[in-house]
Design an enzyme around this catalytic site. Structure first.
Site, PDB file in Angstrom:
ATOM      1  N   CYS A  99      76.872  45.562  22.014  1.00  7.14           N
ATOM      2  CA  CYS A  99      77.930  44.679  22.505  1.00  7.14           C
ATOM      3  C   CYS A  99      79.288  45.359  22.582  1.00  7.14           C
ATOM      4  O   CYS A  99      79.447  46.523  22.290  1.00  7.14           O
ATOM      5  CB  CYS A  99      77.953  43.390  21.697  1.00  7.14           C
ATOM      6  SG  CYS A  99      76.519  42.346  22.103  1.00  7.14           S
ATOM      7  N   LYS A 119      82.580  46.014  21.653  1.00  6.45           N
ATOM      8  CA  LYS A 119      83.401  47.052  21.020  1.00  6.45           C
ATOM      9  C   LYS A 119      82.562  48.033  20.217  1.00  6.45           C
ATOM     10  O   LYS A 119      83.063  49.064  19.783  1.00  6.45           O
ATOM     11  CB  LYS A 119      84.448  46.409  20.090  1.00  6.45           C
ATOM     12  CG  LYS A 119      85.251  45.301  20.734  1.00  6.45           C
ATOM     13  CD  LYS A 119      85.881  45.713  22.051  1.00  6.45           C
ATOM     14  CE  LYS A 119      86.435  44.534  22.809  1.00  6.45           C
ATOM     15  NZ  LYS A 119      85.414  43.601  23.303  1.00  6.45           N
ATOM     16  N   CYS A 166      74.957  39.651  27.120  1.00  2.23           N
ATOM     17  CA  CYS A 166      75.056  38.636  28.174  1.00  2.23           C
ATOM     18  C   CYS A 166      74.714  39.235  29.541  1.00  2.23           C
ATOM     19  O   CYS A 166      74.892  40.416  29.774  1.00  2.23           O
ATOM     20  CB  CYS A 166      76.435  38.017  28.176  1.00  2.23           C
ATOM     21  SG  CYS A 166      76.856  37.254  26.595  1.00  2.23           S
ATOM     22  N   GLU A 223      90.940  38.401  24.061  1.00  2.00           N
ATOM     23  CA  GLU A 223      90.454  38.158  25.428  1.00  2.00           C
ATOM     24  C   GLU A 223      90.753  36.717  25.833  1.00  2.00           C
ATOM     25  O   GLU A 223      90.665  35.802  25.012  1.00  2.00           O
ATOM     26  CB  GLU A 223      88.948  38.409  25.513  1.00  2.00           C
ATOM     27  CG  GLU A 223      88.578  39.864  25.405  1.00  2.00           C
ATOM     28  CD  GLU A 223      87.095  40.114  25.551  1.00  2.00           C
ATOM     29  OE1 GLU A 223      86.721  41.282  25.725  1.00  2.00           O
ATOM     30  OE2 GLU A 223      86.316  39.150  25.492  1.00  2.00           O
ATOM     31  N   SER A 225      87.838  39.072  29.171  1.00  2.00           N
ATOM     32  CA  SER A 225      86.416  39.358  29.059  1.00  2.00           C
ATOM     33  C   SER A 225      85.937  39.976  30.363  1.00  2.00           C
ATOM     34  O   SER A 225      86.493  39.717  31.430  1.00  2.00           O
ATOM     35  CB  SER A 225      85.658  38.055  28.800  1.00  2.00           C
ATOM     36  OG  SER A 225      84.293  38.197  29.103  1.00  2.00           O
TER      37      SER A 225
END
Length: 552
Positions: free
Chosen positions: A119, A121, A192, A442, A468
Site C-alpha cells: 500500500c 506509503k 484498491c 489526503e 489520494s
C-alpha cells in the site's frame, strides 16, 4: 558475506548461541541471511494476505540455498485513515518504515532483503530503505484486489463508497443502495482496484527494475502472485551471490523511466513525492523540473480508474507494465534501456511482452496528447504544485473562480455537506501541508463529495495537502511553499479571483505583488496544531513537498 559479522570467529560464540536458539543448524549459519521485511497486518486489506506470500518467499529463499528471517514493518491503510486525524500519520509513516527496515537489517547484519509491501506509503518507504542500505534487495508488492460487482455493475472502492456518499447527499441514490455498494465494492484482499497510490508505486517499482516482471498488476489472490513471490525469494539469494545492489538498479535513468511511465499511465500525484524521496536516498539529481520537462513530451496511453472504468484487473489482462513498456519503447520518447533485478533489461522484457493495444494504446494513438500529471507554477505556487490531468474533464483545463478559504479539511467537509460550496468556487484548503498538517493529509473525502454532488466540472480545489490516487476532478495539491511555511496560500482571502490554466501550467491569484506583500505584514500565520509525539517531531524536520516532503 555481511552476515559473517555475526557468525564467524571466536568472539562471535554468543551470537551463534542465540542463532542456534532459533533452531538454526551449523550448516544454515553458512547460508546467506535473507530478511523478509513483511508489512503484514490484519488492519490493512492490501496486506492481510501476506502470510501466504511470506510462505512462498521463504520457499524460494530456502530452495536457492539461503536462510530467511521474517520481521515486521508497520503499515497504514490510507482508506481507513482517510477523513480524520489518522491520515496525518500516513505520509510520516513512510520515513518511519524506511528507518525500521534500515534498523533491523543493519543491527542483524542481513545479507539481503525481500521487501514485502503493497500500500501507499509502505512501498516507497521500503525503496528508500533499499537505497539507503544498498544491500541486495527485491520488492514484492502483494497485488490489487478483484473488482467489485453489484447487480451487474462493476465497482471500485472510490466509485462504490467515497463518491457514492456524495450521490446520497445529492439525492441521486438512496442509503439502501449505498449499503449494497459498500458491501460489494471490495470483494477481497489486495490494494484498491484503480491506479491509486499503491498500484502506481507498484507499477513504478517494476519499471525501475526493483521487482520481477508482472509483479505490479498480478492480483493479490492469484497463483501468479504466489509464483512471483517464490521466484523473488529464489532471486534474492542469486542477487547476494552476484553482488547486485539497489544502486545498480535505482539510477537517474531508471527513475526518469519511472517518471515517463507515471506520466503515460496517469498515476497518483503522490508518486511525485515518493520518486523525489527515493531519488534523494539514492543520491540522484532528480527534481520537480524533471517532471515538468518530461510532461511536455509524454502522452497518456491508458486511463485507469478513477479516471475511467478500466481497473488494474483489466490492465493486467492487457499486458501490465511489460505491455506498457513495449508501447513506450516503440517510439523514442526517452525510455532508457536500464538493468532490472530480473537479469533482463527493460527493452528485453518489453520485446517479449504481449499487449492489448485497445486498452494500452500505442504512443502514436494515445488517449490524449496531455500527460497524466503536470506541475503548475504561479504567484500562489513559486515552488510548484501538482495536478492529475487524467482526472480532469477537458472542458475544465482552463478555469477561473472565486476563492473560498478553509484552514482544515474538517472545515471544508462541513461546508460541502451544507451546500456552502457552490458552482464557480475555488475551494482553498490550507495548513494541511507537511509541516502545517502536520503530515500532509489526503483530501479524498472532499474531492469525492464534490464529484458525487455533481460539482466536479464547476468547482476547483487547491491545497497544500495531498490527494489520494483515487481523486478526480479539478484538484491541485502539494502547493509549495505551504501555508505554515509562509507560502502565498496563507494570505489568500475569500473572494479572491483564482486563475487556473493547466495547458499553460499556471496557477495564479489575481492580486498585485504589492497587495500580497501588504497581506504578509497584516496576517499572522496559524500556530502549529500538534506539539507532542511523532507528528510534532516530524513537523520540525520535514522539508517542502516540492522536495518530496523528506524528513531529515
Amino acid at each position: 558475506m555481511k552476515s559473517d559479522k555475526i557468525t564467524e570467529g571466536l568472539d562471535r560464540a554468543a551470537h551463534r548461541g542465540l542463532l542456534y536458539s532459533l533452531g538454526l543448524t551449523k550448516k544454515q549459519l553458512k547460508a546467506p541471511f535473507i530478511g523478509i521485511a513483511s508489512s503484514f497486518s490484519d488492519l490493512v486489506p492490501g496486506h492481510s494476505g501476506m502470510r501466504d506470500l511470506e510462505r512462498f518467499i521463504e520457499k524460494g529463499v530456502h530452495s536457492a540455498g539461503g536462510h530467511s528471517f521474517i520481521f515486521g514493518v508497520p503499515a497504514i491503510c490510507d482508506g481507513i485513515a482517510m477523513g480524520h486525524e489518522g491520515m496525518r500519520f500516513s505520509l510520516p509513516s513512510r520515513d518511519l518504515i524506511a528507518d525500521c527496515v534500515e534498523s533491523v537489517a543493519s543491527a542483524h547484519s542481513l545479507d539481503g532483503l525481500v521487501l514485502l509491501s503493497n500500500c501507499d506509503k509502505i512501498t516507497p518507504g521500503m525503496l528508500m530503505a533499499a537505497a539507503r542500505l544498498n544491500i541486495p534487495c527485491i520488492v514484492v508488492t502483494a497485488g490489487p484486489m478483484m473488482d467489485g460487482k453489484c447487480e451487474n455493475q462493476t465497482l471500485t472502492l472510490i466509485r462504490g463508497t467515497f463518491e457514492a456518499v456524495g450521490q446520497v447527499k445529492a439525492g441521486k441514490i438512496t442509503e439502501e443502495e449505498l449499503e449494497k455498494y459498500e458491501i460489494n465494492s471490495c470483494p477481497g484482499i489486495g490494494s484498491c482496484q484503480g491506479l491509486y497510490t499503491a498500484n502506481t508505486m507498484a507499477c513504478l517499482t517494476e519499471v525501475m527494475g526493483m521487482s520481477l516482471p508482472g509483479c505490479a498488476s498480478a492480483l493479490a489472490v492469484s497463483a501468479k502472485k504466489r509464483r512471483i513471490a517464490f521466484d523473488s525469494g529464489f532471486r534474492i539469494v542469486e542477487l547476494v551471490k552476484e553482488k547486485i545492489l539497489p544502486l545498480d538498479i535505482i539510477t537517474k535513468d531508471s527513475v526518469r523511466n519511472a517518471i515517463i511511465a507515471d506520466l503515460a499511465l496517469g498515476g497518483s500525484t503522490n508518486s511525485i513525492l515518493h520518486l523525489l524521496a527515493i531519488a534523494n536516498e539514492a543520491g540522484l539529481d532528480i527534481s520537480l523540473k524533471d517532471f515538468e520537462d518530461l510532461s511536455s513530451k509524454i502522452p497518456q496511453i491508458i486511463k485507469l480508474d478513477p479516471s475511467s472504468n478500466v481497473t488494474m484487473t483489466d490492465f493486467d489482462n492487457a499486458g501490465g507494465i511489460s505491455g506498457a513498456l513495449k508501447n513506450l519503447i516503440q517510439k523514442d520518447i526517452g525510455i532508457s534501456n536500464t538493468k532490472t533485478l530480473s537479469g533482463f533489461t527493460i527493452k528485453e522484457i518489453a520485446e517479449n511482452a504481449w499487449v492489448d493495444t485497445e486498452v494500452i494504446r500505442p504512443v502514436d494513438n494515445p488517449i490524449t496528447s496531455n500527460p497524466g500529471l503536470a506541475v503548475l507554477y504561479g504567484n500562489i505556487v513559486p515552488e510548484g504544485a501538482v495536478i492529475k490531468i487524467s482526472g480532469v474533464d477537458p472542458e475544465c483545463l482552463k478555469f477561473e473562480g472565486t476563492a473560498r478559504i478553509f484552514n482544515s479539511e474538517d472545515d471544508v467537509m462541513a461546508a460541502i455537506n451544507t451546500d456552502v460550496v457552490q458552482s464557480g468556487d475555488v475551494v482553498v484548503i490550507r495548513y494541511e501541508g507537511p509541516k502545517g498538517g502536520p503530515g500532509m493529509r489526503e483530501m479524498l473525502a472532499p474531492t469525492s463529495s464534490i464529484v458525487g454532488k455533481g460539482l466536479g466540472k464547476s468547482v476547483a480545489l487547491i491545497t497544500d495537502g495531498r490527494f489520494s490516487g483515487g481523486t478526480r476532478g479539478l484538484c491541485i495539491g502539494h502547493i509549495a511553499p505551504e501555508a505554515a511555511a509562509g507560502g502565498a496560500i496563507a494570505y489568500l482571502k475569500d473572494g479572491d479571483k483564482i486563475k487556473i490554466d493547466i495547458l499553460a501550467r499556471e496557477l495564479n491569484v489575481d492580486i498585485s505583488d504589492e497587495e500580497l506583500a501588504k497581506r504578509k505584514q497584516e496576517i499572522q500565520l496559524l500556530p502549529q496544531k500538534i506539539t507532542k509525539g511523532y507528528l510534532s517531531r516530524y513537523s520540525k524536520t520535514v522539508t517542502s513537498a516540492s522536495k518530496g516532503a523528506i524528513s531529515c
